[in-house]
Design a protein around this motif. Structure first.
Motif, PDB file in Angstrom:
ATOM      1  N   MET A 171       0.682  -1.335  -0.049  1.00  0.00           N
ATOM      2  CA  MET A 171      -0.274   0.052  -0.090  1.00  0.00           C
ATOM      3  C   MET A 171       0.508   1.161  -0.193  1.00  0.00           C
ATOM      4  O   MET A 171       0.531   2.347  -1.026  1.00  0.00           O
ATOM      5  N   CYS A 172       1.830   1.260   0.306  1.00  0.00           N
ATOM      6  CA  CYS A 172       2.631   2.559   0.099  1.00  0.00           C
ATOM      7  C   CYS A 172       3.613   2.319  -0.591  1.00  0.00           C
ATOM      8  O   CYS A 172       3.552   3.718  -1.794  1.00  0.00           O
ATOM      9  N   THR A 173       3.557   1.548  -1.595  1.00  0.00           N
ATOM     10  CA  THR A 173       4.144   1.859  -2.854  1.00  0.00           C
ATOM     11  C   THR A 173       2.944   1.644  -3.706  1.00  0.00           C
ATOM     12  O   THR A 173       3.326   2.969  -4.927  1.00  0.00           O
ATOM     13  N   ASP A 191      11.038  -1.877  -8.229  1.00  0.00           N
ATOM     14  CA  ASP A 191      12.290  -1.805  -9.040  1.00  0.00           C
ATOM     15  C   ASP A 191      12.180  -0.749 -10.178  1.00  0.00           C
ATOM     16  O   ASP A 191      12.621   0.091 -11.123  1.00  0.00           O
ATOM     17  N   PHE A 192      10.589  -0.955 -10.584  1.00  0.00           N
ATOM     18  CA  PHE A 192       9.865   0.143 -12.516  1.00  0.00           C
ATOM     19  C   PHE A 192      10.388   1.279 -11.625  1.00  0.00           C
ATOM     20  O   PHE A 192      10.636   2.620 -12.663  1.00  0.00           O
ATOM     21  N   ILE A 193      10.096   1.800 -10.225  1.00  0.00           N
ATOM     22  CA  ILE A 193       9.991   3.206  -9.634  1.00  0.00           C
ATOM     23  C   ILE A 193      11.557   3.579  -9.976  1.00  0.00           C
ATOM     24  O   ILE A 193      11.692   4.501 -10.435  1.00  0.00           O
ATOM     25  N   GLU A 194      12.482   2.864  -9.395  1.00  0.00           N
ATOM     26  CA  GLU A 194      14.019   3.213  -9.143  1.00  0.00           C
ATOM     27  C   GLU A 194      14.412   3.471 -10.765  1.00  0.00           C
ATOM     28  O   GLU A 194      15.172   4.291 -10.562  1.00  0.00           O
ATOM     29  N   GLN A 195      13.645   2.551 -11.791  1.00  0.00           N
ATOM     30  CA  GLN A 195      14.168   3.116 -13.128  1.00  0.00           C
ATOM     31  C   GLN A 195      14.355   4.443 -13.457  1.00  0.00           C
ATOM     32  O   GLN A 195      15.130   4.651 -14.933  1.00  0.00           O
ATOM     33  N   ILE A 196      12.669   5.038 -13.140  1.00  0.00           N
ATOM     34  CA  ILE A 196      12.933   6.108 -13.516  1.00  0.00           C
ATOM     35  C   ILE A 196      12.912   7.796 -12.433  1.00  0.00           C
ATOM     36  O   ILE A 196      13.042   8.068 -13.366  1.00  0.00           O
ATOM     37  N   TYR A 197      13.429   6.640 -11.205  1.00  0.00           N
ATOM     38  CA  TYR A 197      13.319   7.637 -10.426  1.00  0.00           C
ATOM     39  C   TYR A 197      14.853   8.090  -9.901  1.00  0.00           C
ATOM     40  O   TYR A 197      15.434   9.115  -9.664  1.00  0.00           O
ATOM     41  N   GLY A 198      14.660   6.839  -9.390  1.00  0.00           N
ATOM     42  CA  GLY A 198      16.725   6.749  -9.127  1.00  0.00           C
ATOM     43  C   GLY A 198      16.754   5.914  -7.712  1.00  0.00           C
ATOM     44  O   GLY A 198      15.217   5.112  -7.667  1.00  0.00           O
ATOM     45  N   SER A 199      17.891   5.844  -6.716  1.00  0.00           N
ATOM     46  CA  SER A 199      18.389   4.908  -6.270  1.00  0.00           C
ATOM     47  C   SER A 199      16.480   4.811  -4.904  1.00  0.00           C
ATOM     48  O   SER A 199      16.896   6.491  -4.296  1.00  0.00           O
ATOM     49  N   ILE A 200      16.215   4.038  -4.290  1.00  0.00           N
ATOM     50  CA  ILE A 200      15.249   4.275  -3.040  1.00  0.00           C
ATOM     51  C   ILE A 200      15.417   3.206  -1.649  1.00  0.00           C
ATOM     52  O   ILE A 200      15.254   3.607  -0.776  1.00  0.00           O
ATOM     53  N   TYR A 201      16.305   1.983  -2.500  1.00  0.00           N
ATOM     54  CA  TYR A 201      16.878   1.239  -1.200  1.00  0.00           C
ATOM     55  C   TYR A 201      17.875   1.788  -0.585  1.00  0.00           C
ATOM     56  O   TYR A 201      19.284   2.960  -1.701  1.00  0.00           O
ATOM     57  N   ASP A 202      18.679   1.645   0.645  1.00  0.00           N
ATOM     58  CA  ASP A 202      19.499   2.096   1.391  1.00  0.00           C
ATOM     59  C   ASP A 202      20.543   1.189   1.134  1.00  0.00           C
ATOM     60  O   ASP A 202      20.667   0.227   2.271  1.00  0.00           O
ATOM     61  N   LYS A 203      22.009   1.280   0.162  1.00  0.00           N
ATOM     62  CA  LYS A 203      22.626   0.084   0.015  1.00  0.00           C
ATOM     63  C   LYS A 203      23.337  -0.180   1.499  1.00  0.00           C
ATOM     64  O   LYS A 203      23.831  -1.883   1.691  1.00  0.00           O
ATOM     65  N   ILE A 230       3.815  -6.094 -18.322  1.00  0.00           N
ATOM     66  CA  ILE A 230       3.564  -5.554 -17.963  1.00  0.00           C
ATOM     67  C   ILE A 230       4.217  -3.982 -16.956  1.00  0.00           C
ATOM     68  O   ILE A 230       3.986  -3.371 -16.604  1.00  0.00           O
ATOM     69  N   LYS A 231       5.353  -4.058 -17.194  1.00  0.00           N
ATOM     70  CA  LYS A 231       6.297  -2.790 -16.987  1.00  0.00           C
ATOM     71  C   LYS A 231       5.803  -1.559 -17.535  1.00  0.00           C
ATOM     72  O   LYS A 231       5.932  -0.105 -17.100  1.00  0.00           O
ATOM     73  N   GLU A 232       5.203  -2.032 -19.730  1.00  0.00           N
ATOM     74  CA  GLU A 232       4.367  -0.594 -19.955  1.00  0.00           C
ATOM     75  C   GLU A 232       3.744  -0.256 -19.249  1.00  0.00           C
ATOM     76  O   GLU A 232       2.964   0.401 -19.028  1.00  0.00           O
ATOM     77  N   LEU A 233       2.156  -1.106 -19.140  1.00  0.00           N
ATOM     78  CA  LEU A 233       1.418  -1.163 -18.358  1.00  0.00           C
ATOM     79  C   LEU A 233       1.368  -0.435 -16.884  1.00  0.00           C
ATOM     80  O   LEU A 233       0.549   0.537 -16.494  1.00  0.00           O
ATOM     81  N   TYR A 234       2.257  -1.155 -16.036  1.00  0.00           N
ATOM     82  CA  TYR A 234       2.082   0.056 -15.169  1.00  0.00           C
ATOM     83  C   TYR A 234       2.979   1.219 -15.225  1.00  0.00           C
ATOM     84  O   TYR A 234       2.013   2.320 -14.260  1.00  0.00           O
ATOM     85  N   GLY A 290       0.445  11.077 -10.308  1.00  0.00           N
ATOM     86  CA  GLY A 290       1.303  11.520  -9.091  1.00  0.00           C
ATOM     87  C   GLY A 290       2.007  12.040  -9.719  1.00  0.00           C
ATOM     88  O   GLY A 290       3.311  12.420 -10.556  1.00  0.00           O
ATOM     89  N   HIS A 291       2.838  12.313  -8.195  1.00  0.00           N
ATOM     90  CA  HIS A 291       4.505  13.578  -8.528  1.00  0.00           C
ATOM     91  C   HIS A 291       5.715  12.419  -9.037  1.00  0.00           C
ATOM     92  O   HIS A 291       5.906  12.733 -10.202  1.00  0.00           O
ATOM     93  N   ILE A 292       5.046  11.213  -9.382  1.00  0.00           N
ATOM     94  CA  ILE A 292       5.650  10.626  -9.446  1.00  0.00           C
ATOM     95  C   ILE A 292       6.097  10.560 -11.494  1.00  0.00           C
ATOM     96  O   ILE A 292       6.893   9.530 -12.113  1.00  0.00           O
ATOM     97  N   SER A 293       4.944  10.250 -11.856  1.00  0.00           N
ATOM     98  CA  SER A 293       4.793  10.670 -13.041  1.00  0.00           C
ATOM     99  C   SER A 293       4.879  11.720 -14.240  1.00  0.00           C
ATOM    100  O   SER A 293       5.603  11.665 -15.065  1.00  0.00           O
ATOM    101  N   HIS A 294       6.101  12.307 -12.982  1.00  0.00           N
ATOM    102  CA  HIS A 294       6.732  13.356 -14.018  1.00  0.00           C
ATOM    103  C   HIS A 294       8.309  13.207 -14.364  1.00  0.00           C
ATOM    104  O   HIS A 294       8.646  13.871 -14.989  1.00  0.00           O
ATOM    105  N   PHE A 295       8.109  12.079 -14.146  1.00  0.00           N
ATOM    106  CA  PHE A 295      10.054  11.590 -14.936  1.00  0.00           C
ATOM    107  C   PHE A 295       9.397  10.848 -15.560  1.00  0.00           C
ATOM    108  O   PHE A 295      10.528   9.870 -16.214  1.00  0.00           O
ATOM    109  N   LEU A 296       8.020  10.436 -15.783  1.00  0.00           N
ATOM    110  CA  LEU A 296       7.767   9.411 -17.457  1.00  0.00           C
ATOM    111  C   LEU A 296       8.226  10.835 -18.589  1.00  0.00           C
ATOM    112  O   LEU A 296       8.192  11.523 -18.580  1.00  0.00           O
ATOM    113  N   ASP A 297       8.511   9.902 -19.761  1.00  0.00           N
ATOM    114  CA  ASP A 297       8.639  10.780 -20.718  1.00  0.00           C
ATOM    115  C   ASP A 297       7.150  11.113 -21.223  1.00  0.00           C
ATOM    116  O   ASP A 297       6.426   9.978 -22.322  1.00  0.00           O
ATOM    117  N   GLU A 298       6.861  12.290 -21.694  1.00  0.00           N
ATOM    118  CA  GLU A 298       5.388  12.980 -22.098  1.00  0.00           C
ATOM    119  C   GLU A 298       5.028  12.230 -23.538  1.00  0.00           C
ATOM    120  O   GLU A 298       3.996  12.037 -23.685  1.00  0.00           O
TER     121      GLU A 298
END
Length: 232
Positions: free
Chosen positions: A102-104, A160-172, A199-203, A212-220
């Motif tokens: 739900m957080c995701t 993982d899909f979000i990281e591919q457009i936003y950047g690192s989410i986990y603390d290594k 699935i990635k394209e659908l997501y 949402g805010h994350i959508s601004h990291f996608l290519d219009e």
């Protein structure tokens, strides 16, 4: 009797069920519906108007965790541990996994950047808790896949899909064991079989629609003009 799962194509909760069915090598059919315009037959049998549904003959079961418990009790190749206390602990972490999912989801709909950042911090706190209990390898309970693994794999896939457009989410440094667990789950054949090929394209299309805010990291240019906001 062949089982039937009712789904929409990008639902992570349906994936939990399909992963378990794949792990147990149970034959099943999937019927995809459009949750933005659900058919009448679905509304008639789904009390919460949500997926997944598992149709067993004339009977219907809803809620992914309940469905997986039914499958676990009904079929061989057990995924729960034998110990009652460990089984209960597994169920606790399955419930915790729903909070992670739900957080995701909220990361995809929050429009305000500051609230998005707060939600990322909440997700990181969840990872901190999981890191403490990951004492086995390669999976949650050790060598065998569990219902806990099936619960977290779809959420990890979306992160993982979000990281591919936003950047690192986990603390290594702080999430080393979580990252290793995540990577092993993402390589699983049952996870790949639990999704449609695109699935990635659908997501990403869902992210664009949710606005949402994350959508601004996608290519219009890829997704075109924004229509009405929708979670589906």
């Amino acid at each position: 009797m062949k089982l039937k799962v009712v789904s929409f194509k990008a639902c992570p909760f349906v994936q939990r069920v399909l992963i378990v069915l794949e792990c147990k090598r149970i034959k099943y059919d999937v019927e995809y519906i459009d949750l933005a315009a659900p058919p009448d037959w679905f509304l008639a049998i789904s009390p919460l108007k949500k997926v997944p549904l598992l149709i067993v003959g004339e009977d219907v079961i809803f809620e992914s965790n309940v469905i997986n418990e039914y499958i676990e009790e009904r079929y061989d190749n057990k995924m729960h541990p034998d110990s009652l206390i460990k089984k209960a602990q597994n169920r606790s972490w399955i419930e915790f996994g729903s909070s992670v999912s739900m957080c995701t989801f909220r990361l995809t709909i929050l429009q305000d950047k500051s609230k998005f950042i707060v939600e990322l911090e909440e997700l990181s706190n969840y990872f901190n808790q999981i890191e403490k209990v990951l004492v086995n390898e390669p999976f949650f309970n050790g060598s065998s896949l569990s219902l806990v693994d099936a619960t977290y794999a779809p959420a990890f896939q979306r992160i993982d899909f979000i990281e591919q457009i936003y950047g690192s989410i986990y603390d290594k440094k702080r999430h080393r064991k979580v990252i290793n667990w995540k990577n092993r789950l993402l390589d699983l054949e049952p996870l790949r079989k639990s999704t449609v090929p695109n699935i990635k394209e659908l997501y990403y299309q869902l992210l664009w629609t949710r606005q949402g805010h994350i959508s601004h990291f996608l290519d219009e240019e890829t997704f075109g003009n924004r229509g009405p906001q929708s979670v589906y």
